[in-house]
Structures are given as C-alpha cells and as structure tokens.
Design a protein around this motif. Sequence first.
Motif, PDB file in Angstrom:
ATOM      1  N   ALA A  84       0.860  -1.178   0.000  1.00 61.66           N
ATOM      2  CA  ALA A  84       0.000   0.000   0.000  1.00 61.66           C
ATOM      3  C   ALA A  84       0.901   1.234   0.000  1.00 61.66           C
ATOM      4  CB  ALA A  84      -0.892  -0.004   1.241  1.00 61.66           C
ATOM      5  N   ALA A  85       0.373   2.332  -0.501  1.00 59.80           N
ATOM      6  CA  ALA A  85       1.150   3.569  -0.545  1.00 59.80           C
ATOM      7  C   ALA A  85       1.451   4.051   0.875  1.00 59.80           C
ATOM      8  CB  ALA A  85       0.375   4.641  -1.301  1.00 59.80           C
ATOM      9  N   LEU A  86       2.620   4.642   1.019  1.00 50.40           N
ATOM     10  CA  LEU A  86       3.035   5.199   2.306  1.00 50.40           C
ATOM     11  C   LEU A  86       2.989   6.717   2.227  1.00 50.40           C
ATOM     12  CD1 LEU A  86       5.721   2.579   2.581  1.00 50.40           C
ATOM     13  CD2 LEU A  86       4.190   3.056   4.465  1.00 50.40           C
ATOM     14  N   ARG A  87       2.558   7.327   3.321  1.00 48.36           N
ATOM     15  CA  ARG A  87       2.405   8.779   3.383  1.00 48.36           C
ATOM     16  C   ARG A  87       3.676   9.438   3.896  1.00 48.36           C
ATOM     17  NH1 ARG A  87      -1.943   6.272   6.185  1.00 48.36           N
ATOM     18  NH2 ARG A  87      -0.868   6.600   8.130  1.00 48.36           N
ATOM     19  N   ASN A  88       3.969  10.587   3.416  1.00 45.05           N
ATOM     20  CA  ASN A  88       5.002  11.458   3.991  1.00 45.05           C
ATOM     21  C   ASN A  88       6.345  10.776   4.234  1.00 45.05           C
ATOM     22  OD1 ASN A  88       3.019  13.490   4.174  1.00 45.05           O
ATOM     23  ND2 ASN A  88       2.322  12.655   6.115  1.00 45.05           N
ATOM     24  N   ARG A  89       6.743   9.914   3.319  1.00 41.89           N
ATOM     25  CA  ARG A  89       8.058   9.268   3.431  1.00 41.89           C
ATOM     26  C   ARG A  89       8.233   8.576   4.780  1.00 41.89           C
ATOM     27  NH1 ARG A  89      10.651   7.957  -0.422  1.00 41.89           N
ATOM     28  NH2 ARG A  89      12.669   8.444   0.412  1.00 41.89           N
ATOM     29  N   GLU A  90       7.234   7.793   5.178  1.00 38.72           N
ATOM     30  CA  GLU A  90       7.255   7.096   6.464  1.00 38.72           C
ATOM     31  C   GLU A  90       8.485   6.219   6.630  1.00 38.72           C
ATOM     32  OE1 GLU A  90       3.422   5.140   7.639  1.00 38.72           O
ATOM     33  OE2 GLU A  90       2.778   6.034   5.740  1.00 38.72           O
ATOM     34  N   THR A  91       8.873   6.044   7.877  1.00 33.85           N
ATOM     35  CA  THR A  91       9.919   5.090   8.229  1.00 33.85           C
ATOM     36  C   THR A  91       9.210   3.834   8.724  1.00 33.85           C
ATOM     37  OG1 THR A  91      10.052   6.019  10.460  1.00 33.85           O
ATOM     38  CG2 THR A  91      11.582   6.883   8.791  1.00 33.85           C
ATOM     39  N   VAL A  92       9.708   2.671   8.317  1.00 31.19           N
ATOM     40  CA  VAL A  92       8.995   1.420   8.583  1.00 31.19           C
ATOM     41  C   VAL A  92       9.907   0.422   9.285  1.00 31.19           C
ATOM     42  CG1 VAL A  92       7.726  -0.513   7.558  1.00 31.19           C
ATOM     43  CG2 VAL A  92       7.556   1.767   6.525  1.00 31.19           C
ATOM     44  N   LEU A  93       9.393  -0.155  10.365  1.00 29.78           N
ATOM     45  CA  LEU A  93      10.033  -1.280  11.024  1.00 29.78           C
ATOM     46  C   LEU A  93       9.298  -2.522  10.547  1.00 29.78           C
ATOM     47  CD1 LEU A  93      12.158  -2.272  13.030  1.00 29.78           C
ATOM     48  CD2 LEU A  93      10.434  -2.016  14.831  1.00 29.78           C
ATOM     49  N   LEU A  94      10.011  -3.391   9.867  1.00 33.38           N
ATOM     50  CA  LEU A  94       9.455  -4.596   9.253  1.00 33.38           C
ATOM     51  C   LEU A  94       9.817  -5.793  10.130  1.00 33.38           C
ATOM     52  CD1 LEU A  94       8.171  -5.946   6.701  1.00 33.38           C
ATOM     53  CD2 LEU A  94      10.479  -5.939   5.716  1.00 33.38           C
ATOM     54  N   ILE A  95       8.807  -6.549  10.557  1.00 28.51           N
ATOM     55  CA  ILE A  95       9.031  -7.701  11.432  1.00 28.51           C
ATOM     56  C   ILE A  95       8.822  -8.984  10.626  1.00 28.51           C
ATOM     57  CG2 ILE A  95       8.400  -8.829  13.600  1.00 28.51           C
ATOM     58  CD1 ILE A  95       9.219  -5.961  14.090  1.00 28.51           C
ATOM     59  N   ASP A  96       9.772  -9.900  10.750  1.00 30.43           N
ATOM     60  CA  ASP A  96       9.661 -11.203  10.083  1.00 30.43           C
ATOM     61  C   ASP A  96       9.807 -12.291  11.147  1.00 30.43           C
ATOM     62  OD1 ASP A  96       9.439 -13.096   8.080  1.00 30.43           O
ATOM     63  OD2 ASP A  96      11.300 -12.562   7.064  1.00 30.43           O
ATOM     64  N   ASP A  97       9.197 -13.441  10.889  1.00 26.60           N
ATOM     65  CA  ASP A  97       9.259 -14.516  11.872  1.00 26.60           C
ATOM     66  C   ASP A  97      10.320 -15.562  11.562  1.00 26.60           C
ATOM     67  OD1 ASP A  97       8.000 -15.668   9.708  1.00 26.60           O
ATOM     68  OD2 ASP A  97       6.421 -16.626  10.867  1.00 26.60           O
ATOM     69  N   THR A  98      10.897 -15.540  10.391  1.00 23.57           N
ATOM     70  CA  THR A  98      11.931 -16.512  10.031  1.00 23.57           C
ATOM     71  C   THR A  98      12.943 -15.846   9.112  1.00 23.57           C
ATOM     72  OG1 THR A  98      10.298 -18.282  10.087  1.00 23.57           O
ATOM     73  CG2 THR A  98      12.365 -18.775   9.009  1.00 23.57           C
ATOM     74  N   TRP A  99      14.188 -16.184   9.314  1.00 20.88           N
ATOM     75  CA  TRP A  99      15.248 -15.683   8.441  1.00 20.88           C
ATOM     76  C   TRP A  99      16.071 -16.885   8.013  1.00 20.88           C
ATOM     77  CZ3 TRP A  99      16.598 -10.664   6.950  1.00 20.88           C
ATOM     78  CH2 TRP A  99      17.818 -10.535   6.284  1.00 20.88           C
ATOM     79  N   THR A 100      15.970 -17.223   6.749  1.00 19.53           N
ATOM     80  CA  THR A 100      16.788 -18.303   6.224  1.00 19.53           C
ATOM     81  C   THR A 100      17.820 -17.705   5.289  1.00 19.53           C
ATOM     82  OG1 THR A 100      14.956 -19.858   6.435  1.00 19.53           O
ATOM     83  CG2 THR A 100      16.768 -20.521   5.034  1.00 19.53           C
ATOM     84  N   THR A 101      17.344 -17.077   4.215  1.00 21.97           N
ATOM     85  CA  THR A 101      18.263 -16.413   3.287  1.00 21.97           C
ATOM     86  C   THR A 101      18.107 -14.905   3.324  1.00 21.97           C
ATOM     87  OG1 THR A 101      16.676 -16.463   1.462  1.00 21.97           O
ATOM     88  CG2 THR A 101      18.146 -18.380   1.706  1.00 21.97           C
ATOM     89  N   GLY A 102      16.980 -14.435   3.860  1.00 17.91           N
ATOM     90  CA  GLY A 102      16.684 -13.006   3.861  1.00 17.91           C
ATOM     91  C   GLY A 102      15.925 -12.559   2.630  1.00 17.91           C
ATOM     92  N   GLY A 103      15.626 -13.480   1.725  1.00 23.09           N
ATOM     93  CA  GLY A 103      14.962 -13.117   0.472  1.00 23.09           C
ATOM     94  C   GLY A 103      13.586 -12.517   0.647  1.00 23.09           C
ATOM     95  N   HIS A 104      12.785 -13.065   1.551  1.00 26.63           N
ATOM     96  CA  HIS A 104      11.435 -12.517   1.748  1.00 26.63           C
ATOM     97  C   HIS A 104      11.502 -11.139   2.387  1.00 26.63           C
ATOM     98  CE1 HIS A 104       8.814 -16.319   1.261  1.00 26.63           C
ATOM     99  NE2 HIS A 104       9.923 -16.451   0.565  1.00 26.63           N
ATOM    100  N   ALA A 105      12.347 -10.970   3.406  1.00 29.85           N
ATOM    101  CA  ALA A 105      12.475  -9.665   4.061  1.00 29.85           C
ATOM    102  C   ALA A 105      13.007  -8.615   3.087  1.00 29.85           C
ATOM    103  CB  ALA A 105      13.380  -9.765   5.282  1.00 29.85           C
ATOM    104  N   GLN A 106      13.987  -8.999   2.271  1.00 32.89           N
ATOM    105  CA  GLN A 106      14.526  -8.055   1.281  1.00 32.89           C
ATOM    106  C   GLN A 106      13.469  -7.693   0.243  1.00 32.89           C
ATOM    107  OE1 GLN A 106      18.408  -9.160  -0.343  1.00 32.89           O
ATOM    108  NE2 GLN A 106      18.720 -10.402   1.495  1.00 32.89           N
ATOM    109  N   SER A 107      12.686  -8.679  -0.183  1.00 30.43           N
ATOM    110  CA  SER A 107      11.616  -8.416  -1.151  1.00 30.43           C
ATOM    111  C   SER A 107      10.573  -7.477  -0.556  1.00 30.43           C
ATOM    112  CB  SER A 107      10.945  -9.729  -1.563  1.00 30.43           C
ATOM    113  OG  SER A 107      11.858 -10.619  -2.150  1.00 30.43           O
ATOM    114  N   ALA A 108      10.204  -7.716   0.714  1.00 26.81           N
ATOM    115  CA  ALA A 108       9.222  -6.867   1.391  1.00 26.81           C
ATOM    116  C   ALA A 108       9.759  -5.446   1.557  1.00 26.81           C
ATOM    117  CB  ALA A 108       8.851  -7.467   2.747  1.00 26.81           C
ATOM    118  N   ALA A 109      11.020  -5.323   1.948  1.00 24.98           N
ATOM    119  CA  ALA A 109      11.625  -3.997   2.112  1.00 24.98           C
ATOM    120  C   ALA A 109      11.648  -3.247   0.782  1.00 24.98           C
ATOM    121  CB  ALA A 109      13.035  -4.127   2.684  1.00 24.98           C
TER     122      ALA A 109
END
Length: 161
Positions: A84-109
């Motif tokens: 979804a669009a973010l307003r006013n150049r928001e800063t985002v803390l992204l929480i993930d429940d598993t880190w194997t390669t980091g691919g999903h977190a990097q894709s989400a970021a």
Amino acid sequence: MGLTAVLWRFLAIHEACIAAYSAVPRFDTVTIVPSTSGRTEHPLRAIVAEMSGATRNRYRDLLIPTANAATLGREASPARYTSAALRNRETVLLIDDTWTTGGHAQSAAAALKSAGASRVAVVVLGRHLNGTYGDTAAHVEQARSRRYDWNICALRNGHHG
C-alpha cells in the motif's frame, strides 16, 4: 505469548538503536512480512498488530503477496510483494518470523521502498540455522556456552547504559 514477550522486550531495549543506526529518530509504522503460503491468518500479525504494546499502535497491514509469490523460492524478488502507498516518506520497522536467506524480508523492504518508505529496518524473531553449513555448528556451540544478556546490543557492540 512467549514470542510477544520477546519482541516487546527486545524493542523496548533496542529499537532506539535500530532507529539511530537507520538514521531516523523513530519508526512511524510497523508491519510484517506476510506469508506466501496462502495462510489467511498469520500468527505474527496477531503478535505485532494486537498483542505487543511496543508495536500495536503503529501497525499497518501494508504488504500483499503477489499471485506468483510462492513460486519465487528464497531469493529476493521485486515480484514477491506489493505494498500500500506510504504517506510522507514514512519510516517502517518490518518484522519477520523466520530468516533463512533473507529473500522474503529483502523483497518486502523493496516493495515498501517502492511504495514511498524513506527507511526500512528489519527485525527477525527467528533464524533457521543449518548445522551442517560452514562453521554454523561451532557458532551454535559458542552461543550455547555464553549466558544471554538482553542489554547487549549488536549495533552498539556492547551493553546499553
């Protein structure tokens, strides 16, 4: 409840360091990396959006897996999520429940940045360790031999005041 307590305590102690390391005063918004398995109710969402006082007032459902997200494997891909669009150049803390390669977190970021986030930082509650990979077994043994200390900050390379 246990993971909620871990996340809440960790953020109470370390979120300011994560923000400082990210060159922001604080994180405006908190969201999660959604499941790409088709699960409709993700337990991580309940933890972050409802149960944790450190995150519930800033939580927003922002990310949606694309139709082909489950077929993309573990590598980072800009085609995995839309945001979804973010307003006013928001800063985002992204929480993930598993880190194997980091691919999903990097894709989400990447999706969050494309939607207008000025900064995105990732906190992971779990990490999959392959004990037969490289020197992972030695790292696990070394970690088991030390006593855990909530106040040791990896970003500060030492204790919090």
